[in-house]
Scaffold this active site. Structure first.
Site, PDB file in Angstrom:
ATOM      1  CG  ASP A 125     -10.730   7.359  14.402  1.00 51.72           C
ATOM      2  OD1 ASP A 125     -11.167   6.563  13.495  1.00 51.72           O
ATOM      3  OD2 ASP A 125      -9.674   8.187  14.333  1.00 51.72           O
ATOM      4  CG  ASP A 132      -9.205   2.787  10.701  1.00 46.74           C
ATOM      5  OD1 ASP A 132      -8.768   3.835  10.383  1.00 46.74           O
ATOM      6  OD2 ASP A 132      -8.811   1.943  10.618  1.00 46.74           O
ATOM      7  CD  GLU A 159      -9.351   5.531   6.344  1.00 43.59           C
ATOM      8  OE1 GLU A 159      -8.185   6.010   6.357  1.00 43.59           O
ATOM      9  OE2 GLU A 159      -9.649   4.556   7.502  1.00 43.59           O
ATOM     10  CG  HIS A 195      -4.840  10.116  11.241  1.00 39.96           C
ATOM     11  ND1 HIS A 195      -6.062  10.522  10.763  1.00 39.96           N
ATOM     12  CD2 HIS A 195      -4.814   8.737  11.477  1.00 39.96           C
ATOM     13  CE1 HIS A 195      -6.599   9.347  10.733  1.00 39.96           C
ATOM     14  NE2 HIS A 195      -6.075   8.267  10.842  1.00 39.96           N
ATOM     15  CG  ASP A 196      -3.955   7.786   7.785  1.00 37.10           C
ATOM     16  OD1 ASP A 196      -3.256   7.599   8.607  1.00 37.10           O
ATOM     17  OD2 ASP A 196      -4.984   7.252   7.738  1.00 37.10           O
TER      18      ASP A 196
END
Length: 555
Positions: free
Chosen positions: A99, A200, A254, A325-326
């Protein structure tokens, strides 16, 4: 672009390290815990791991607030632990995607500390600062976590922008030195041998000149001035040239509020390899937005996925996912986590691993982990959920936590962050200590050990991943949707070089008998989530609740 690019053929498994496996008893997962489970990942059949942040961080947003991009957070281990993990993954031919958080840092990062204390110094323009009335933010932009996107800093005597938590100040990408710092950091990690980055919120890097007020009635106030901003393609093109050109590293962006037309500008011939669209993650929002639950039909989900399958065909490669994870757990959100837990979890798996694109599987998804319960706001760990709920209460939109508890238990990011359920021992075998967030109460029934050596969600994932690897049509085949208006059936084909794979799923809790348009009489069954599969005498198929079948036939 080659049809055999590694990330097109890969199945990627996301690890959220603080919730995966704890080896030192402090209640937080760690890097040695990941290394300990590499055999499990290999047995599952995945080709790459996407690792959520392990950088040095005060952990206000669980590592997405980075204090040092080139250090490992001590609770996760050391850089030697990281190097050992990377070596062991590569020994098993499993790649590692890190990430990277290029939009913001932690407020404890040295860059921010020097930026606030030395406005005229080297780091003065590293962040988005605006002077003005301490009681009046520079504009009406909102944080994704609720409230204003601006905080007044007494030390500098100015406002700083944070599109997320107050401890996550936005970097100023108009400053060349900021861009150079990020590129150097990414090259440093690639030099250690990693295989790419998930970037991200990468389409938020460019903010409009002048930072004008946004539409006060917008879903995310101000986003028209910072989503896909004026210099975003310039910045990402430069990033590609400075970091990724000439490498085999993958870039996955993302991108909030992404549509198909915009996606085409980022991938394919654009600066990135893959993007994560979120239209299928947002379609169950209610009238009040994210913190409301809306109704949905299978046709809604099929329509969105179909548009993205067709919309990127000939342009770029898709990503296929239902969890990260979100996001809450997919079997609780789109399936039936009660009576038809196994059947609906495996039906969802079938979609993820047979549509056109790179599948991403989130830890615990492969055993059908479910949403959890949160009895009070104090039991919630997610800063996003806590801040938004408190704002709703303060604004008088809800009376108390109980009024929104069903939404929290449906939507909160904490649903994905409860510890991985390895066995039925205390704390699900995740830790010998007290876990940082409670284990889901269903761990005695849903865990890896219980699903080993039996017909289970886990065994189905293993079989399905192996089937995908051995069936070229499921990787490179053309896609076509059938029965688009059917509220129970999800049917599509993947076709390559005269061979056709037919995927048929009954996405309901009732039996469904039907003739499937693409299915031929001579089709052979490759895989099903039911054992005793038999066609009806008249040539139709009888699909039981959440039954999934994968056939192969000549075109």
């Amino acid at each position: 672009m080659s049809e055999h690019t590694w990330w097109k053929e890969a199945v990627v498994y996301q690890i959220y390290p603080r919730s995966f496996n704890d080896t030192d008893g402090d209640g937080l997962g760690d890097i040695p815990g990941i290394t300990e489970k590499i055999g499990y990942l290999d047995d599952l059949g995945v080709d790459a791991v996407w690792l959520s942040p392990v950088y040095e961080s005060p952990q206000y947003d669980n590592g997405y607030d980075v204090a040092d991009y080139r250090s490992i957070h001590s609770e996760f281990g050391t850089m030697d632990d990281f190097d050992r993990m990377l070596e062991r993954l590569h020994d098993r031919d499993i790649r590692l995607v890190m990430d990277m958080i290029p939009n913001h840092t932690s407020s404890e990062h040295e860059w921010f500390q020097r930026s606030r204390s030395e406005p005229e110094g080297e780091y003065g323009d590293y962040y988005v600062w605006r002077e003005g009335d301490p009681d009046q933010p520079p504009n009406n932009w909102e944080s994704a976590f609720g409230g204003s996107a601006w905080t007044y800093d007494e030390e500098r005597g100015a406002w700083y922008l944070h599109l997320f938590d107050v401890h996550q100040p936005d970097l100023n990408w108009r400053t060349p030195e900021v861009r150079e710092e990020i590129y150097d950091t990414m090259n440093w990690w690639l030099g250690k041998g990693i295989d790419g980055f998930r970037l991200d919120v990468v389409n938020l890097l460019s903010k409009a000149e002048g930072l004008p007020d946004g539409d006060p009635d917008g879903e995310w106030v101000g986003s028209e001035f910072f989503v896909d901003g004026p210099r975003i393609h310039e910045h990402l093109g430069e990033m590609h040239d400075e970091v990724f050109a000439g490498t085999a590293a993958v870039t996955v962006g993302e991108m909030p509020q992404l549509d198909i037309e915009t996606a085409r500008k980022y991938v394919g011939d654009g600066p990135l390899d893959l993007v994560f669209p979120f239209e299928h993650m947002d379609f169950d929002f209610g009238e009040a937005g994210r913190w409301d639950i809306g109704s949905w039909e299978l046709t809604d989900l099929k329509s969105i996925l179909d548009r993205w399958q067709r919309g990127l065909e000939g342009y770029a490669w898709n990503t296929i996912f239902f969890e990260n994870h979100d996001q809450p757990r997919s079997v609780s959100r789109f399936g039936d986590d009660g009576e038809y837990h196994y059947e609906s979890a495996t039906a969802l798996a079938t979609v993820v691993l047979t549509l056109r694109g790179t599948p991403f599987v989130y830890q615990g998804q492969e055993i059908g982990m479910t949403n959890s319960t949160f009895e009070s706001l104090e039991s919630v760990r997610d800063v996003d959920t806590v801040r938004n709920v408190r704002e709703l209460i303060e604004d008088g939109l809800i009376e108390n936590y109980e009024a929104i508890r069903p939404v929290v238990e449906y939507r909160s990011r904490d649903n994905a962050r409860t510890p991985m359920q390895w066995d039925d021992t205390p704390h699900a075998g995740f830790t010998d200590g007290e876990p940082w967030i409670p284990v889901n109460d269903d761990y005695p029934e849903i865990n890896v050990a219980r699903q080993e050596g039996s017909a289970s969600v886990l065994s189905y994932y293993r079989d399905l991943i192996a089937l995908r690897r051995g069936t070229d049509a499921l990787v490179r085949g053309a896609y076509d949707l059938f029965h688009p208006d059917d509220e129970q059936l999800y049917v599509y084909t993947r076709t390559l070089e005269g061979r056709e794979v037919v995927v048929a799923i009954n996405f309901s809790d009732g039996d469904r008998r039907a003739r499937l348009d693409p299915l031929h009489a001579e089709a052979s069954l490759l895989l099903s989530n039911y054992d005793d599969v038999a066609d009806a005498p008249d040539g139709a198929v009888e699909l039981r609740p959440y039954e999934a079948r994968v056939y192969e036939q000549s075109q």
